[in-house]
Every structure is written in C-alpha cells, then in structure tokens.
Design a protein around this motif. Sequence first.
Motif, PDB file in Angstrom:
ATOM      1  N   LEU A 275     -18.893 -17.908 -82.098  1.00 56.35           N
ATOM      2  CA  LEU A 275     -19.520 -18.325 -80.848  1.00 56.35           C
ATOM      3  C   LEU A 275     -20.729 -19.218 -81.107  1.00 56.35           C
ATOM      4  CD1 LEU A 275     -19.650 -18.118 -77.777  1.00 56.35           C
ATOM      5  CD2 LEU A 275     -21.050 -16.053 -78.047  1.00 56.35           C
ATOM      6  N   VAL A 276     -21.572 -18.841 -82.060  1.00 61.31           N
ATOM      7  CA  VAL A 276     -22.738 -19.662 -82.389  1.00 61.31           C
ATOM      8  C   VAL A 276     -22.299 -21.030 -82.874  1.00 61.31           C
ATOM      9  CG1 VAL A 276     -24.665 -19.903 -83.998  1.00 61.31           C
ATOM     10  CG2 VAL A 276     -24.276 -17.722 -82.858  1.00 61.31           C
ATOM     11  N   GLY A 277     -21.277 -21.062 -83.715  1.00 61.03           N
ATOM     12  CA  GLY A 277     -20.801 -22.348 -84.215  1.00 61.03           C
ATOM     13  C   GLY A 277     -20.256 -23.234 -83.122  1.00 61.03           C
ATOM     14  N   LEU A 278     -19.460 -22.657 -82.202  1.00 63.87           N
ATOM     15  CA  LEU A 278     -18.897 -23.449 -81.111  1.00 63.87           C
ATOM     16  C   LEU A 278     -19.981 -23.977 -80.182  1.00 63.87           C
ATOM     17  CD1 LEU A 278     -15.718 -21.378 -80.181  1.00 63.87           C
ATOM     18  CD2 LEU A 278     -15.817 -23.586 -81.343  1.00 63.87           C
ATOM     19  N   LEU A 279     -20.928 -23.113 -79.812  1.00 61.72           N
ATOM     20  CA  LEU A 279     -21.989 -23.557 -78.908  1.00 61.72           C
ATOM     21  C   LEU A 279     -22.868 -24.623 -79.565  1.00 61.72           C
ATOM     22  CD1 LEU A 279     -23.116 -20.164 -77.300  1.00 61.72           C
ATOM     23  CD2 LEU A 279     -21.752 -21.991 -76.253  1.00 61.72           C
ATOM     24  N   SER A 280     -23.217 -24.411 -80.813  1.00 60.65           N
ATOM     25  CA  SER A 280     -24.092 -25.363 -81.496  1.00 60.65           C
ATOM     26  C   SER A 280     -23.388 -26.703 -81.720  1.00 60.65           C
ATOM     27  CB  SER A 280     -24.542 -24.783 -82.842  1.00 60.65           C
ATOM     28  OG  SER A 280     -25.242 -23.573 -82.665  1.00 60.65           O
ATOM     29  N   GLY A 281     -22.150 -26.646 -82.189  1.00 62.59           N
ATOM     30  CA  GLY A 281     -21.408 -27.892 -82.391  1.00 62.59           C
ATOM     31  C   GLY A 281     -21.180 -28.640 -81.100  1.00 62.59           C
ATOM     32  N   SER A 282     -20.836 -27.914 -80.038  1.00 60.92           N
ATOM     33  CA  SER A 282     -20.640 -28.565 -78.735  1.00 60.92           C
ATOM     34  C   SER A 282     -21.937 -29.180 -78.233  1.00 60.92           C
ATOM     35  CB  SER A 282     -20.113 -27.549 -77.719  1.00 60.92           C
ATOM     36  OG  SER A 282     -18.881 -27.006 -78.145  1.00 60.92           O
ATOM     37  N   GLY A 283     -23.050 -28.477 -78.462  1.00 61.46           N
ATOM     38  CA  GLY A 283     -24.336 -29.036 -78.047  1.00 61.46           C
ATOM     39  C   GLY A 283     -24.656 -30.337 -78.752  1.00 61.46           C
ATOM     40  N   LEU A 284     -24.382 -30.412 -80.047  1.00 58.56           N
ATOM     41  CA  LEU A 284     -24.621 -31.655 -80.784  1.00 58.56           C
ATOM     42  C   LEU A 284     -23.735 -32.780 -80.267  1.00 58.56           C
ATOM     43  CD1 LEU A 284     -25.029 -30.408 -84.464  1.00 58.56           C
ATOM     44  CD2 LEU A 284     -26.797 -31.341 -82.974  1.00 58.56           C
ATOM     45  N   VAL A 285     -22.487 -32.474 -79.951  1.00 64.20           N
ATOM     46  CA  VAL A 285     -21.585 -33.510 -79.420  1.00 64.20           C
ATOM     47  C   VAL A 285     -22.092 -34.031 -78.084  1.00 64.20           C
ATOM     48  CG1 VAL A 285     -19.265 -33.922 -78.530  1.00 64.20           C
ATOM     49  CG2 VAL A 285     -19.560 -32.647 -80.658  1.00 64.20           C
ATOM     50  N   VAL A 286     -22.498 -33.128 -77.204  1.00 61.60           N
ATOM     51  CA  VAL A 286     -23.009 -33.552 -75.891  1.00 61.60           C
ATOM     52  C   VAL A 286     -24.262 -34.414 -76.052  1.00 61.60           C
ATOM     53  CG1 VAL A 286     -24.049 -32.722 -73.746  1.00 61.60           C
ATOM     54  CG2 VAL A 286     -22.004 -31.610 -74.661  1.00 61.60           C
ATOM     55  N   LEU A 287     -25.172 -34.000 -76.923  1.00 57.99           N
ATOM     56  CA  LEU A 287     -26.388 -34.784 -77.140  1.00 57.99           C
ATOM     57  C   LEU A 287     -26.059 -36.153 -77.724  1.00 57.99           C
ATOM     58  CD1 LEU A 287     -28.718 -31.994 -78.588  1.00 57.99           C
ATOM     59  CD2 LEU A 287     -28.903 -33.077 -76.346  1.00 57.99           C
ATOM     60  N   ALA A 288     -25.105 -36.203 -78.641  1.00 56.26           N
ATOM     61  CA  ALA A 288     -24.740 -37.490 -79.238  1.00 56.26           C
ATOM     62  C   ALA A 288     -24.117 -38.424 -78.212  1.00 56.26           C
ATOM     63  CB  ALA A 288     -23.775 -37.275 -80.403  1.00 56.26           C
ATOM     64  N   LEU A 289     -23.459 -37.889 -77.213  1.00 57.05           N
ATOM     65  CA  LEU A 289     -22.805 -38.722 -76.205  1.00 57.05           C
ATOM     66  C   LEU A 289     -23.743 -39.161 -75.092  1.00 57.05           C
ATOM     67  CD1 LEU A 289     -19.377 -36.862 -75.811  1.00 57.05           C
ATOM     68  CD2 LEU A 289     -19.766 -39.088 -76.880  1.00 57.05           C
ATOM     69  N   PHE A 290     -24.743 -38.356 -74.771  1.00 57.50           N
ATOM     70  CA  PHE A 290     -25.513 -38.624 -73.565  1.00 57.50           C
ATOM     71  C   PHE A 290     -27.010 -38.825 -73.780  1.00 57.50           C
ATOM     72  CE2 PHE A 290     -21.779 -36.170 -72.157  1.00 57.50           C
ATOM     73  CZ  PHE A 290     -21.242 -37.085 -71.258  1.00 57.50           C
ATOM     74  N   LEU A 291     -27.544 -38.466 -74.920  1.00 58.14           N
ATOM     75  CA  LEU A 291     -28.972 -38.675 -75.149  1.00 58.14           C
ATOM     76  C   LEU A 291     -29.263 -40.167 -75.298  1.00 58.14           C
ATOM     77  CD1 LEU A 291     -31.099 -36.436 -75.298  1.00 58.14           C
ATOM     78  CD2 LEU A 291     -31.115 -36.704 -77.775  1.00 58.14           C
ATOM     79  N   ARG A 292     -30.426 -40.599 -74.843  1.00 54.67           N
ATOM     80  CA  ARG A 292     -30.794 -42.015 -74.895  1.00 54.67           C
ATOM     81  C   ARG A 292     -32.178 -42.159 -75.531  1.00 54.67           C
ATOM     82  NH1 ARG A 292     -26.271 -41.835 -73.375  1.00 54.67           N
ATOM     83  NH2 ARG A 292     -25.212 -43.158 -71.825  1.00 54.67           N
ATOM     84  N   THR A 293     -32.364 -43.248 -76.272  1.00 54.86           N
ATOM     85  CA  THR A 293     -33.659 -43.471 -76.910  1.00 54.86           C
ATOM     86  C   THR A 293     -34.758 -43.708 -75.893  1.00 54.86           C
ATOM     87  OG1 THR A 293     -33.142 -45.836 -77.112  1.00 54.86           O
ATOM     88  CG2 THR A 293     -32.622 -44.410 -78.997  1.00 54.86           C
ATOM     89  N   GLY A 294     -34.425 -44.208 -74.712  1.00 51.83           N
ATOM     90  CA  GLY A 294     -35.440 -44.477 -73.705  1.00 51.83           C
ATOM     91  C   GLY A 294     -35.646 -43.365 -72.703  1.00 51.83           C
ATOM     92  N   SER A 295     -34.962 -42.254 -72.871  1.00 57.96           N
ATOM     93  CA  SER A 295     -35.077 -41.152 -71.916  1.00 57.96           C
ATOM     94  C   SER A 295     -36.249 -40.252 -72.265  1.00 57.96           C
ATOM     95  CB  SER A 295     -33.781 -40.336 -71.909  1.00 57.96           C
ATOM     96  OG  SER A 295     -33.938 -39.147 -71.161  1.00 57.96           O
ATOM     97  N   PRO A 296     -37.082 -39.892 -71.297  1.00 64.67           N
ATOM     98  CA  PRO A 296     -38.165 -38.950 -71.577  1.00 64.67           C
ATOM     99  C   PRO A 296     -37.667 -37.614 -72.106  1.00 64.67           C
ATOM    100  CG  PRO A 296     -38.524 -40.052 -69.478  1.00 64.67           C
ATOM    101  CD  PRO A 296     -37.153 -40.426 -69.924  1.00 64.67           C
ATOM    102  N   PHE A 297     -36.472 -37.192 -71.675  1.00 64.44           N
ATOM    103  CA  PHE A 297     -35.929 -35.915 -72.135  1.00 64.44           C
ATOM    104  C   PHE A 297     -35.734 -35.907 -73.644  1.00 64.44           C
ATOM    105  CE2 PHE A 297     -32.075 -33.431 -73.206  1.00 64.44           C
ATOM    106  CZ  PHE A 297     -32.584 -32.170 -72.955  1.00 64.44           C
ATOM    107  N   THR A 298     -35.453 -37.064 -74.232  1.00 61.82           N
ATOM    108  CA  THR A 298     -35.255 -37.136 -75.681  1.00 61.82           C
ATOM    109  C   THR A 298     -36.467 -36.612 -76.431  1.00 61.82           C
ATOM    110  OG1 THR A 298     -33.755 -39.009 -75.464  1.00 61.82           O
ATOM    111  CG2 THR A 298     -34.824 -38.718 -77.608  1.00 61.82           C
ATOM    112  N   TYR A 299     -37.647 -37.001 -75.965  1.00 64.94           N
ATOM    113  CA  TYR A 299     -38.882 -36.661 -76.659  1.00 64.94           C
ATOM    114  C   TYR A 299     -39.510 -35.381 -76.121  1.00 64.94           C
ATOM    115  CZ  TYR A 299     -38.009 -41.510 -77.681  1.00 64.94           C
ATOM    116  OH  TYR A 299     -37.401 -42.681 -78.041  1.00 64.94           O
ATOM    117  N   ARG A 300     -39.019 -34.906 -75.018  1.00 61.26           N
ATOM    118  CA  ARG A 300     -39.558 -33.684 -74.420  1.00 61.26           C
ATOM    119  C   ARG A 300     -38.514 -32.585 -74.404  1.00 61.26           C
ATOM    120  NH1 ARG A 300     -42.881 -36.605 -69.397  1.00 61.26           N
ATOM    121  NH2 ARG A 300     -44.554 -37.472 -70.728  1.00 61.26           N
ATOM    122  N   GLY A 301     -37.844 -32.423 -75.508  1.00 56.17           N
ATOM    123  CA  GLY A 301     -36.896 -31.329 -75.655  1.00 56.17           C
ATOM    124  C   GLY A 301     -35.566 -31.714 -76.257  1.00 56.17           C
TER     125      GLY A 301
END
Length: 692
Positions: A275-301
């Motif tokens: 479960l930890v592996g699935l949640l952590s791996g899925s979280g990294l995939v979601v962040l890689a797809l949707f995180l942006r260098t110009g988004s405040p959320f990137t630097y605030r969490g």
Amino acid sequence: MTLAPTSVNQPVPPDGPNGAARKPVAPRPSGRPPRIYGLDALRAVAVLAVMAFHFFPTVLPGGFIGVDVFFVLSGFLITTLLVRERVRTTRVSLRAFWVRRVRRLVPALVLVVVTCTAFAGVLGGDVLVGIRSQVAGALTFSSNWVYIAEGATYSNDLSPQVYQNFWSLAVEEQFYLLWPLALVAVYATKRSRTVGLVATGAIGVASAVLMAVTYQVGEDPSRVYYGTDTHLFGLMAGAFFALWFAPREPGDDARPTWWRVHRPTVGWERSAVVLVGLLSGSGLVVLALFLRTGSPFTYRGGLVLASVATVGVVATVVRGQRVARLVERGPLRWVGQRSYGLYLWHWPLVVLVAQVLDGALPGHASQPVVAVTATVLTLVAAWASYRFVEKPVLDHGLRAVGAEVVRRARDRIDAAWIERHGGWRTHGRRARLAASTLVVVLVVGAVGAAFVREPAQSALEAQILRGQVVADATTQHEAPTPDATEPGDEADPGSADEGDAAPEPSNGPTPTPTAPAPAPAPVPAPGPPPGDQVTVIGDSVTLISAAALTAALPGVYIDAAVSRQMKTTPEVVVGLRDAGVLRPYVVVSLATNSTVTDRVMDEAITAIGADHHVVLVTGYGDRPWIGPTNDQIRAAATRHPNVVVADWQSALTAAPEGIGKDGVHPQGPGQDLYASTLVAALTEAAGRASTG
C-alpha cells in the motif's frame, strides 16, 4: 580503459621502473557493503523524468521532481554508508568518505566541462554568455549560488546556460561536505540516534518552511529553488529514513543479514508495504504530470510531497528486496548505473545541439530533431564516460588511473621515438602520437577560445537593449496634457474661419433652390488615435518591438522594463501622471512575467482612471502563468467599459513564425504583428470613444 595488471596488482620494484625509489601505494579495500536492490531502477526513473522535462516539457511538465528524488536517494545512501562504517568500526573516517565522493563525482564532471566548453568555444555565440562563471561554479560545486547571484532560472532564456543543471550537483556536494561533520558531532552525544533523528527532522522541516515563506508569488523563484538552505529537505528526508532504519547500537552489524530488509512474514506487513509503495509511486506520477515550475504550490508543499513520496518508495524497495531484484534488470539497471553521466551530459548537449541546429532554446520546448539528437548523444556520452572514466576510477582509484594514463602516454612517446630513430619504415606510431597531441592541443585551444570569446550579452539581450534605446527616445518628446482632445471629439462650430462665414440674410424673399441638395458625405471609419495620444506600459516584449511601435504610432510614449509585472502598474501610472505623460489612451502589456488576480487587474485599471481608454494586451508563451493571466485580462474587459483587449496570444498563435527561439519574444515579422495588434485594439478603443 583497461588498466595494466602491473600498475595495480603487482608490486613495484624498490628502485622503480627507472631506478628511482618510489613510495608504494596502499591497496584499496576490496570489501563493499551489501547492495540494496531497486535503487538503480529508481535512479533510472528519476533521470529519465528530468530528461523528459528538459527535452519535452509539455509532455512531462513536473519531471523536474526527478531532482528531488535524487536528493532523497543521496541523503539516504550517504547516511547509510556513514552509519554502516560507524557501526562496523565505531568511528567515521571523514577523509576516506570525501575521497570516495571525489572519485565518484569529479572525473566525470571534469570530462563534461572540458568537452562541452571546447565545443561551445568552437560554436561561439549565445552559448558562451557567462561561460567563465559557469565553469568556475561547476568545478567548485557552487553553481547554485552562481545562478542565484546572476538571477538565472530555467524560465529566463535571454541567454542559454550550458551548465545550468549543475546546480543540483552543487547542493549535493555541499551536503556531502557538511553532513558528515554534523553526523560525527551527533555521534559524540549521548542517545545519538535520538539526537540525530531530531536534528535531521528539524533541519528538514526548517528548510521546507523557509522555502514556503521565502517564495513570493510572481517573483523570480531562483533563490528558493536553487538555494541549499531552502532545498535541503529532500536530502534530510533521506538521511532521516536512513537513521531510523539503522541499527540501534554498534555491533548489530555482526549478523550477516544486517541492513538487508527482511521479507515481511506477517500478512498485514506485506499489505502495508504494498500500500505504501502504491500510494507513494502514484503520488510521484501525479506530481510529475501536473506540478508546474511557476505554481506557488510547487514551493509551498509540492516539492516536499515529492520528497515524502520518494521516502515511501525507498521504504517499499528496501522492505521488498525480492521484488526489487526482479525489477532492477535490463534497461532500468543500465540507465540507473549511468544515471550520473546521463544527468551531467543531457542539458549541456541539448543546449549545444539547439545552437547547431538553430532550434528553440531548451527548457520550454524542443523540436523533435533537437530532442532526439540530444538523447542519442547523451546515451553515447554517458556510456563512454561510465566505461572509460567512471568505472575505472571507482574500481582502481584516481592515482592508479592517472598512473596508467601517464604510462600509456610515455609508452607512446617512446615507441614514436624508436620508430623515428630506429630506421623503421612504418609511421603508424608517430602518426598516432601526432594525432593524440593534436587533439589535446585543439581541446585546450577551444577551451581557451571559449573564455576569450565570451560575449557580454546574448543576441536577444542585444535586441532588447536596442529596443530600450528606441523606447527611451520616445520619452524625450514633449508630452500633451492629460486632458488633450481625444479622437472623435467634434470641432466647435463657432471656430470656423471668418472667410467661410455665411452671408447676412437679406430682407427679400428666399429664393427657391432649383437643384436637390447634395447627399451627405459618408462618415469615414474610425482609425487609431495619433501616437501622441498613446502611452504604452510594457515589458521586454514591448521593448523588443519598440521600433515597430514607433513606426506604426509616431509620437507614442513607451515606458517599458525587462521582467516588469502587472502588479507594478499602479506605481508606474502614478509616476507617469506626475510627469504629465499619462495620455488618454493607455496600453498595458504586462502579461508575460507573472500570474495576476482580479484584484491586481482592478487595481491597475482603477489607477489609470475611468477617464482614460485602456488596452490590455494578452501574453504569449508556454509559461504556466500566462494562460491564467490572459483569462484575468479578458474578464477585466467585461467588468470595465473603458477596457479593450489586444489579443496578442491569438495573433501570434495564427502566425507562429513570428516568435523567437525563446518562445516569448517576437522576432522580425512578429514585431510588426505585435504593433499591428496594438493598433487594431487602439482603433477599437477610438471607435468606442467617438460613439460614446
């Protein structure tokens, strides 16, 4: 490189090869700590994510989190090695640790810097801007602070930075320098494990908080992203997990299975690991797809979440070594073992390839031919680096490899001398020696040429500076008063010339006209206001188009500055009004450099005043904030009746050949298109003024 057996394994004669006494070299220890399977696969995924982000940023916009994955892995592995040594020997040898780090990092890095600087010296042009400071930062592992001082970011493409990706190596090397000292101090205290966990956690949390509070929306994020202090939390997260997972007391390493994660024997443990592996791996995939260098959320969490998710993946890997051993095979293991070389080479090569092929500057968009060429060259260079430099140094040490290189050079010189003076008819050895010497001379000469030919500014910067001169010239004109007559105002009927006055009426009867009155002349379509009625507030896009603007609107007043943001509009407007140059028509072209809110837009329009006609120019580019900013601009036009939108985004989308290599600043016909887009919007504003 294959080392001669005598250089490492056989003893050196007391008199040395030339009869002189030589100091024997102590053999390197052959024992290696047990390997943790699965980490090479994780390295492979991380470096491929970073490469995808740099080569195809629109495909994987959050691929930059691969750097944070590396940070967590580095913190975990380095702390693991130090703790293992302390448990095994009751002490930590700082000298041995730093020597190992030098062997691992420096040879490959020097190879990249020398090779790519030589190629840059041959190419010349923009790739040489700031090359001396870049090389100095790379060789001293201080690149992150060099770029902070220069204000360089991946979003700042006025000049390409050949070694910009070395910032993360600098952060890691600074960690390698300071963290062992801190760990030794921790082990000098009582309850050292508890102290270490508390200290590591506190430093990590402090770093994450510092990044969050230091980051300012709309400001250049290079300080918070590149800073060692603000980006230390990933390394600390890995170190924290290593300390948590470490044995409690010295001597626990006596068991041969120590530090290998046992396969969970209880059902719920296996389920928890999965479960930890699935949640952590899925979280990294979601962040890689949707995180942006110009988004405040990137630097605030966002980056903190990436680090925490990486810890979860690492925990899953080390708790499931049987599965990890199966996963870490084939291409993933090959890439993982060469991940350091891949990371070193990929960015300098894509910058150089883009220069050769006259492609767009990397970091935001790359033509397929540039990306594919850079990928192939990166794989070849990383393979060669690992095969001939990294692995020999890791296996035999720097001194042994250096001695082998010297021996081969000496043998080649001796063979060429014998061939020359021994009466041989073949010239092969002399030719090989001459070729080797020529290569060395050419490389050294090219590196020297790079330093000598370094330009003060890039071609794009030079264009913007020329536009600044044109814009400054417009401010020298005498400005009309703010209440100047606007286009569309009708002339005073009483102001007609006396010679055209109607005759006095006579007392006789009015004659009946014999012909019908002529039809009224058609009202001409409204045109743009004269340039002396227009003030333009802009950024570098306006500056680079200043010549086209002055040609389309003679007498226009241009107040523009590089990197200016929409939130500065009220301050700029106050200065223009105080100087008497806030004209009836005000163009605001500030959608390129930051995200805006409805409050920022309303404050800007209110500062200009309802008695002025405002033209808001949309932005163009692949920066993540430009789309939301354009939406705010269009929404502001619906709230304020005196606002017209100049849709620069749509105009350039229909004519993409007008954009420059950086994907933001117009070039050639694009500058004329920018001016005509503003003129069309001013024409619409003048039409509203004439009918309203």
